[in-house]
Design a protein around this motif. Sequence first.
Motif, PDB file in Angstrom:
ATOM      1  N   MET B 290       0.776  -1.306  -0.181  1.00  0.00           N
ATOM      2  CA  MET B 290      -0.025  -0.015  -0.117  1.00  0.00           C
ATOM      3  C   MET B 290       0.975   0.964  -0.045  1.00  0.00           C
ATOM      4  O   MET B 290       0.635   2.160  -0.758  1.00  0.00           O
ATOM      5  N   PRO B 291       1.843   1.356   1.013  1.00  0.00           N
ATOM      6  CA  PRO B 291       2.617   2.635   0.881  1.00  0.00           C
ATOM      7  C   PRO B 291       3.401   2.668  -0.640  1.00  0.00           C
ATOM      8  O   PRO B 291       3.534   3.912  -1.003  1.00  0.00           O
ATOM      9  N   ALA B 292       3.793   1.754  -1.065  1.00  0.00           N
ATOM     10  CA  ALA B 292       4.178   1.559  -2.242  1.00  0.00           C
ATOM     11  C   ALA B 292       3.223   2.240  -3.554  1.00  0.00           C
ATOM     12  O   ALA B 292       3.886   2.973  -4.286  1.00  0.00           O
ATOM     13  N   TRP B 293       2.225   1.643  -3.454  1.00  0.00           N
ATOM     14  CA  TRP B 293       1.043   2.087  -4.273  1.00  0.00           C
ATOM     15  C   TRP B 293       0.786   3.555  -4.168  1.00  0.00           C
ATOM     16  O   TRP B 293       0.910   4.370  -5.212  1.00  0.00           O
ATOM     17  N   MET B 294       0.975   4.105  -2.851  1.00  0.00           N
ATOM     18  CA  MET B 294       0.665   5.559  -2.638  1.00  0.00           C
ATOM     19  C   MET B 294       1.648   6.373  -3.336  1.00  0.00           C
ATOM     20  O   MET B 294       1.532   7.482  -3.747  1.00  0.00           O
ATOM     21  N   GLU B 295       3.129   5.943  -3.081  1.00  0.00           N
ATOM     22  CA  GLU B 295       4.177   6.818  -3.782  1.00  0.00           C
ATOM     23  C   GLU B 295       4.168   6.712  -5.201  1.00  0.00           C
ATOM     24  O   GLU B 295       4.389   7.914  -5.863  1.00  0.00           O
ATOM     25  N   PHE B 296       3.700   5.688  -5.700  1.00  0.00           N
ATOM     26  CA  PHE B 296       3.524   5.629  -7.383  1.00  0.00           C
ATOM     27  C   PHE B 296       2.240   6.648  -7.757  1.00  0.00           C
ATOM     28  O   PHE B 296       2.581   7.206  -8.841  1.00  0.00           O
ATOM     29  N   VAL B 297       1.180   6.542  -6.984  1.00  0.00           N
ATOM     30  CA  VAL B 297       0.034   7.360  -7.577  1.00  0.00           C
ATOM     31  C   VAL B 297      -0.054   8.874  -6.962  1.00  0.00           C
ATOM     32  O   VAL B 297      -1.038   9.495  -7.402  1.00  0.00           O
ATOM     33  N   MET B 298       0.917   9.236  -6.049  1.00  0.00           N
ATOM     34  CA  MET B 298       0.574  10.592  -5.351  1.00  0.00           C
ATOM     35  C   MET B 298       0.291  11.765  -6.218  1.00  0.00           C
ATOM     36  O   MET B 298      -0.501  12.568  -5.623  1.00  0.00           O
TER      37      MET B 298
END
Lengths: 393, 393
Positions: B290-298
Motif C-alpha cells: 500500500m505505501p508503495a502504491w501511494m508513492e506511485f500514484v500520489m
Amino acid sequence: MDNFNFYSPTEFVFGKDRENEVGKYVKKFGGSRVLVHLGSGSAVRSGLLDKVKKSLESENIFYTELGGVKPNPRDTLVYEGIEICRRDNIDFILSVGGGSCIDSAKAIAIGACYEGDFWDFYTDKAEIRACLPVGTVLTIAAAGSEGSGASVITQENTRLKRDAGSDLMRPKFSILNPLLTCTLPAYQTACGAADIMAHVFERYFTNTPEVEITDRLCEAVLLTMIKETPRAIAEPDNYDARANIMWAGTVAHNDIIGVGRSQDWNSHAIEHELSGMYDVAHGAGLAVIMPAWMEFVMHHNVMKFAQMAVRVFGCEMNFERPELTAKEGIRAFRSFLHSIGLPVNLKELGAKEEDIPALVKNQGLGKGKTGGFVNLSSADITEIYHIAAKAEA
Amino acid sequence: MDNFNFYSPTEFVFGKDRENEVGKYVKKFGGSRVLVHLGSGSAVRSGLLDKVKKSLESENIFYTELGGVKPNPRDTLVYEGIEICRRDNIDFILSVGGGSCIDSAKAIAIGACYEGDFWDFYTDKAEIRACLPVGTVLTIAAAGSEGSGASVITQENTRLKRDAGSDLMRPKFSILNPLLTCTLPAYQTACGAADIMAHVFERYFTNTPEVEITDRLCEAVLLTMIKETPRAIAEPDNYDARANIMWAGTVAHNDIIGVGRSQDWNSHAIEHELSGMYDVAHGAGLAVIMPAWMEFVMHHNVMKFAQMAVRVFGCEMNFERPELTAKEGIRAFRSFLHSIGLPVNLKELGAKEEDIPALVKNQGLGKGKTGGFVNLSSADITEIYHIAAKAEA
C-alpha cells in the motif's frame, strides 16, 4: 465499551431521481396496498407526489393518501391513519416528506397492528410487538427518522410530546434524493442541521470511557456539518453540500456512531417541552437548549468538552486551563448556530421566560427518565432554561 | 457524490460473552441444520467451539463440523463443504473464526445453492442468485468479512486468489466479542490492523470530488487504528483497545464509509498475487504494497495525500510545497506499519524481487479490472512492486 446490538436493515437508496424507483422498492418489501402519508403540501406542489404515484401505478400497487402532517406531528392524524389502514386493508405505509411525516407513519404502522390506543406505546403502557412495513421518500435532512427505529408524537389536546422506539419500526427502505432538499428555505435547512448535530452530541457526551472509534465517528459527522451547512445555505442548489448533509443526517441517527456507549438525550427531552408548548421548529429549540445544557454540565467532564473544542471547532488547547478551551468550544458552537440563522435564546425562539415553571412541570410528567451524561433534577432543568433565556451569540 | 444503494442488514451482536447466544441467533435467522465451519484449531483449544456447541444444543439445533480453514482459504475445502451441505441438508453456515473462515463459509453458502462449479462466481462466469444464510462468530478484527458481502478464495492448484461479491452473502448476524481477540499474537494483531487501514484507504483515495462526509468517516477509522493498535500490541488483554479495533474493522468494510464515491482496490489486487504465491498474511502483504502504491500514484492528487498527512498523521501542512506534506504522510504510514512489527519491503515479507514478472503476469489473468484511483498498466504494477522491493522504514 459496553455490549450492544446494532441492527440497521434499512435499504438506503441514495441519489438523483431515485424517487422514480419507489414502486419497485415497495414491491420488494412486500407492499401491495399502500397508505401514502404526506406533509403540508410541498410534495404536491413540487411534483414529487405525482412521480411517486406514477411509480406505484407502474407496479400496479393500490394506494390511498393521507396528507396534512405538521411539524411536531399530532396524535389526531395518527388515529385517522390507523382508521384508513383498517378500512382499506393497508399492508405498507409510505412516508413522502420529512421526519415528522416519517414519525407519524411509524405511529400509524404500529397502531394499525394493535387493538388498544397507539398512545400506549408512547407512554410505556404497551410494548411494540408488530408493525406494518414502512418506506420513506425523504424531503429534508434533519430527524434521521429515515434510518432509525424511533418516533416522536405530540398529543394535540395536552401538547405533550413523547417518543417510542423499536427496531420493528425501522423503515424497510429510505429513498434519499438530495435534490429534493434544494428547495428548502434557509431557516429549515439550518433547523435540520441543528437537529443532526444534536443527534451526534446526545451520543458524544457519554460516561462510557475509552470509546475512541465512536468518538471519532461522531466528530466526523460534526466536522462535515460545520463545513457543509453554511454552503447549503449560501448556495441552496449545491448538490454536493446537500448530499453530504443528507448522508450525515442518516449516519448521525441510525446509531452506528453511538453504539456501545451511554447516551444522554436530556437536551432532546428538554427541547420537546418547548416545541410541544410553542410549536416551534425542533431544530430551533435545540439550538437554544443544547449550548445551555453544555454550559450547565461541562464541569462533569471538562476534558471531553475540551476535546470537542479542539477536534470539532478547531480551538487551541489551553493546557494550563482546559476549562477555558471547553468554554470556547461551547461558544463556538453557539456562534455557529447563530451564523446559520438560528435563535440562541428563548426570546429569539419565541418562548417566554415566565413559562419556565410550566415547561419544567411538563418535564416531570414524562417517562421519569433519569441518567444520561448528568442526571438532571427539576432545579437543574430550570437552571438550563434560565441559561437559555440569557444566552447571547 | 455518486448515487448508491447501501444495505447492511447484518445484526451485529457485540461484547463480552455474546458467543453464548449463538444458538438463539441461528434460530432467529431460520437455521435448524448447521454446518459449523472452523479454522486451524484455536477455537477448539480456547474452548470457544465448546461454547458454540453448547449454545446450539440448548436450542436443539443439528450441527456438523468442518474445520481446517487456512489463511488465504482454498477452493478444495469449499468443495468439501458444499458436499457436506448436500449430504446433511444443511440450511445454515456458521463460521467460527476469522475472515478466511467467513470467506470460505460464504463460498460454501453460494456453492451449495448452485448446480455448477462455485469457482464460476469468482471468475465472473456466473451471477450469485441464491445463498444459504451465514452467521459468524468472529475471532480476529481484520477482514471485515463479518459485515460485508465479499469473499476471497485461492485456487489450490493455480495459487490464483479471486473475489466474489453480493449482498446475498452478507451474514445474517455476526457475534463480535473483543475478548476472543486478546489471545492473538502481536503479529496477527498488526496484520489485522493493516488490513483494516487498507480497507479504508481503498475507499479514501477516490476520484469523486466533494465527499466530505465519507472522507471524514474514513479518517475517523484511521485515527482510531493509529491510537488503538499499538496499545493492543503492548497490552494484549486491553479490552477497550480490542473493542475499538473490532468495531473499527467492521465499520471499515461494511461500506457505510465508502458509499457514493469511486473506490480503488488496486493495492488489494496487487497484494492478492503476493499472498497467493507466497502464502504470506494478507495484512503483511498490504503493509508492503500500500505505501508503495501511494508513492506511485500520489501525483495524481497531491492535495488528497496532503489531506491524509495532515488529518490522519498529524503532519504540518507545507503550503508552499504540498507534495512534501503528501510524502511525509506516506512516510508516516510506513513508519507506523513498521512500528507495529510489519514488513515494509518484499524481502522482509519473504517475497523475491525476481518473481515480480510472474506476479505481474498473474495479475493479467485477473478479471481485467481497470480503473480505481489511477488506472494501472502492467508496467505500472511492475514499478509498484519495485518500489516495494526497495522500501525502507
